[in-house]
Design a protein around this motif. Sequence first.
Motif, mmCIF file in Angstrom:
data_model
loop_
_atom_site.group_PDB
_atom_site.id
_atom_site.type_symbol
_atom_site.label_atom_id
_atom_site.label_comp_id
_atom_site.label_asym_id
_atom_site.label_seq_id
_atom_site.Cartn_x
_atom_site.Cartn_y
_atom_site.Cartn_z
ATOM 1 N N LEU A 298 55.230 13.110 14.891
ATOM 2 C CA LEU A 298 54.158 13.025 15.888
ATOM 3 C C LEU A 298 54.305 11.802 16.778
ATOM 4 O O LEU A 298 53.928 11.819 17.945
ATOM 5 C CB LEU A 298 52.792 13.003 15.194
ATOM 6 C CG LEU A 298 52.355 14.342 14.606
ATOM 7 C CD1 LEU A 298 51.092 14.191 13.781
ATOM 8 C CD2 LEU A 298 52.127 15.355 15.718
ATOM 9 N N VAL A 299 54.858 10.715 16.220
ATOM 10 C CA VAL A 299 54.990 9.500 17.021
ATOM 11 C C VAL A 299 56.250 9.531 17.886
ATOM 12 O O VAL A 299 56.215 9.186 19.059
ATOM 13 C CB VAL A 299 55.025 8.248 16.116
ATOM 14 C CG1 VAL A 299 55.325 7.009 16.942
ATOM 15 C CG2 VAL A 299 53.701 8.087 15.403
ATOM 16 N N ARG A 300 57.364 9.961 17.309
ATOM 17 C CA ARG A 300 58.641 9.742 17.960
ATOM 18 C C ARG A 300 59.211 10.913 18.755
ATOM 19 O O ARG A 300 60.133 10.729 19.520
ATOM 20 C CB ARG A 300 59.688 9.315 16.925
ATOM 21 C CG ARG A 300 59.603 7.851 16.537
ATOM 22 C CD ARG A 300 59.931 6.928 17.699
ATOM 23 N NE ARG A 300 60.031 5.560 17.250
ATOM 24 C CZ ARG A 300 59.155 4.602 17.554
ATOM 25 N NH1 ARG A 300 58.112 4.880 18.296
ATOM 26 N NH2 ARG A 300 59.326 3.370 17.092
ATOM 27 N N PHE A 301 58.702 12.106 18.547
ATOM 28 C CA PHE A 301 59.282 13.230 19.284
ATOM 29 C C PHE A 301 58.251 13.833 20.230
ATOM 30 O O PHE A 301 57.058 13.870 19.916
ATOM 31 C CB PHE A 301 59.757 14.326 18.318
ATOM 32 C CG PHE A 301 60.794 13.858 17.333
ATOM 33 C CD1 PHE A 301 62.042 13.450 17.767
ATOM 34 C CD2 PHE A 301 60.508 13.832 15.981
ATOM 35 C CE1 PHE A 301 62.999 13.018 16.854
ATOM 36 C CE2 PHE A 301 61.455 13.405 15.065
ATOM 37 C CZ PHE A 301 62.703 12.994 15.501
ATOM 38 N N ARG A 302 58.736 14.290 21.393
ATOM 39 C CA ARG A 302 57.868 15.114 22.234
ATOM 40 C C ARG A 302 58.270 16.558 21.978
ATOM 41 O O ARG A 302 59.442 16.879 22.009
ATOM 42 C CB ARG A 302 58.066 14.823 23.713
ATOM 43 C CG ARG A 302 58.294 13.407 24.052
ATOM 44 C CD ARG A 302 57.536 13.023 25.309
ATOM 45 N NE ARG A 302 56.960 11.717 25.093
ATOM 46 C CZ ARG A 302 55.717 11.503 24.709
ATOM 47 N NH1 ARG A 302 54.899 12.527 24.537
ATOM 48 N NH2 ARG A 302 55.270 10.283 24.501
ATOM 49 N N MET B 291 51.574 8.471 23.799
ATOM 50 C CA MET B 291 52.412 7.586 23.017
ATOM 51 C C MET B 291 53.584 7.065 23.864
ATOM 52 O O MET B 291 54.080 7.754 24.742
ATOM 53 C CB MET B 291 52.939 8.340 21.806
ATOM 54 C CG MET B 291 52.908 7.475 20.582
ATOM 55 S SD MET B 291 51.964 8.213 19.262
ATOM 56 C CE MET B 291 50.287 8.106 19.829
ATOM 57 N N SER B 292 54.030 5.888 23.549
ATOM 58 C CA SER B 292 54.929 5.170 24.453
ATOM 59 C C SER B 292 56.337 5.761 24.537
ATOM 60 O O SER B 292 56.719 6.355 25.523
ATOM 61 C CB SER B 292 54.995 3.711 24.023
ATOM 62 O OG SER B 292 55.221 3.629 22.634
ATOM 63 N N VAL B 293 57.098 5.584 23.455
ATOM 64 C CA VAL B 293 58.511 5.936 23.543
ATOM 65 C C VAL B 293 58.833 7.110 22.635
ATOM 66 O O VAL B 293 58.266 7.247 21.558
ATOM 67 C CB VAL B 293 59.401 4.751 23.130
ATOM 68 C CG1 VAL B 293 59.996 4.109 24.345
ATOM 69 C CG2 VAL B 293 58.644 3.778 22.285
ATOM 70 N N ALA B 294 59.773 7.911 23.036
ATOM 71 C CA ALA B 294 60.177 9.031 22.201
ATOM 72 C C ALA B 294 61.687 9.055 22.087
ATOM 73 O O ALA B 294 62.393 8.557 22.956
ATOM 74 C CB ALA B 294 59.683 10.335 22.795
ATOM 75 N N ILE C 81 61.802 0.579 18.643
ATOM 76 C CA ILE C 81 62.613 1.771 18.850
ATOM 77 C C ILE C 81 64.093 1.422 19.017
ATOM 78 O O ILE C 81 64.970 2.239 18.734
ATOM 79 C CB ILE C 81 62.097 2.582 20.055
ATOM 80 C CG1 ILE C 81 62.709 3.990 20.033
ATOM 81 C CG2 ILE C 81 62.408 1.889 21.370
ATOM 82 C CD1 ILE C 81 61.848 5.025 20.624
ATOM 83 N N ARG D 100 52.543 19.501 20.220
ATOM 84 C CA ARG D 100 52.306 18.213 19.589
ATOM 85 C C ARG D 100 50.817 17.848 19.604
ATOM 86 O O ARG D 100 50.248 17.426 18.601
ATOM 87 C CB ARG D 100 53.116 17.138 20.304
ATOM 88 C CG ARG D 100 53.150 15.836 19.576
ATOM 89 C CD ARG D 100 54.061 14.845 20.272
ATOM 90 N NE ARG D 100 53.509 13.532 20.067
ATOM 91 C CZ ARG D 100 52.629 12.970 20.859
ATOM 92 N NH1 ARG D 100 52.224 13.602 21.933
ATOM 93 N NH2 ARG D 100 52.151 11.792 20.581
ATOM 94 N N VAL E 9 54.373 3.500 15.072
ATOM 95 C CA VAL E 9 54.396 3.106 16.482
ATOM 96 C C VAL E 9 54.962 1.700 16.632
ATOM 97 O O VAL E 9 55.641 1.391 17.606
ATOM 98 C CB VAL E 9 52.967 3.168 17.065
ATOM 99 C CG1 VAL E 9 52.912 2.515 18.434
ATOM 100 C CG2 VAL E 9 52.507 4.598 17.164
#
Lengths: 307, 290
Positions: free
Chosen positions: B109-113, A1-4, B181, B117, B177
């Motif tokens: 799930l999309v925004r955090f590492r 996935m691209s941005v975090a 951002i 995960r 997604v």
Amino acid sequence: MSVAIKANRLTPYLFLAPAGIILIIALLYPIGYMVYASFLDWSPSQRIGQAEFIGLRNYINLMSDEAFRESFWVTIRFAAVVVTLEMALGVGLALLLDRNIPGMAVLRTVFILPMMIAPIVVGLMWRYMYHPTVGIFNRTLKDMGLEGIPWLSDSTWSFIAVVIADVWQWTPFIFILALAAMQSLPRSALEAAEIDGASEWQKIILIKLPLMMPVLIVTLLLRLIDAFKVLEVILVLTNGGPGLSTEILALRIFRTAQEFQELGEAAAMSNVLLMLLMAITIGMFAYNRVQEARAARQRAIAEKGDD
Amino acid sequence: MASQTQTRNPAFYALIAALVFMSAGPIALMLATSFKTNVDVYDASVSAFFFTPTIQNYETVLCNVLWYEPAHVDYCDPTFGRALKNSLIVGLISTGLTLVIGCMAAYALVRFRFMGRGTVSMTTLLMRMVPPAVLLVPVFGIWTFQFGLDQTYTGIILIYTAMNLPFVIWILQSFIVQVPIQLEEAARMDGANPFQVFFLVVLPIIQPGLAAAAIFTFRIAWNEFLLANALSGRSTRTVPVTIVNSITEYDIDWGVIMATGMLLAIPPILFTFVASKQIITGMTAGAVKG
């Protein structure tokens, strides 16, 4: 996935916690419970602790049970036939309707109606249409001076009847996804082919279908998995009969638990069905991975060629 | 649109008409039959679509919710009215819960590492394929003997929420997604915490995705039979369960059954007409997103 987003280490877990808790208590735990239950001789009137542990006997019984083997093959046959027909019809329809026609939005709305209706109701609708005397099919046949078809009382016809109902309900699913994939194809590839003088057929076979392959494979996988989940339509239409001609595994699990009160054996069957689905899913994912890697390589080669 | 060929071929339009007929025909037939008396259903000389319509079947089914007493109903069976209420309660509450919880998980799930995960994502994906039939035995056992949730709304709502979560998480990810951002970062700069960012910035943007997810979730909860049948008691039965219970007899009252079926089919049909665009986007997102 691209941005975090950077955040406190605990934040993601807080976001996941509610879903995690529910999935663990209502999905993962029951699946574990089912595996354990498949080693028990268990009836619905007993608490699970009172059930006798019988090891692998449920599985051994299943393997020697002619009826179970039959329903295993009915399931495979049903899934293979409906998915093949639905893929062919759905992709075919999408190819046919992939053009500027007025009223496309309305058409698509009408086409997705069947999949929105409750399977129970779909079963009822078709049972009514297949009715030997008042059903629309036999009435029409008789009006034309022909003989009626024993839709639900003959084992060959009942399988066909069940397949037709499923194809009616789920072809739209393939159609919509294939159409969406088709309409998002890169126009440059198609225009290049047109300039090169490719025929409609050549464009379909050489460009559209290969480019759509990744989407089509995922679509196939989703539909295949869902074909193993079908139960209500068949329950209402034929209840598995006549004989065992339409008794798919899901229906057999339901009847073993409900009518025969053999929870241990039903759990063993559930486990077999789950293993089968897992094997299909993992197999398809592996295949998809290989395909994607190949597509990426081809794209790389094509880009190099352009320079 | 990919192909520019404007077809003027009459055969093409005949084919489209045939397809529309094939797809909507059975539903139209069900609708027509729901306005037929049983005598007309069994009379071969009465046409399938042209006859004197009657609303008697609907009156029979809805007798206890109607404000008047239908003349032809001798005994009013309150089953359906109650089931309709149950279906609504179960459908609405489980949809609301699934959306809130699923959305939060999808966002994480999309925004955090974070550690685990990949595993979480993969497990969720695999859980989408578990058929309700597989859950039948264990859920019946656990709900009845351990949680004491059999025959309650909570029991049914809990299992529907769990069943729908994997799918909702999956399709919402592809909507999240696409949220720029920069918007989220700007909110963070202004001092919003992650939960404020999520509820005040992200949720409003992904409304189309939420609509699609809501329709799919509600449809499953509204249509589901198997688990509702195993888990519900007399007073918590949903419409699909009562329909199946009423067709076990040998002689089926087709008019009444079709009226019941229509009443169960109306909400999903309305959704389809109102939000077909969202439904199609949702389906596509659900399938294409890996």
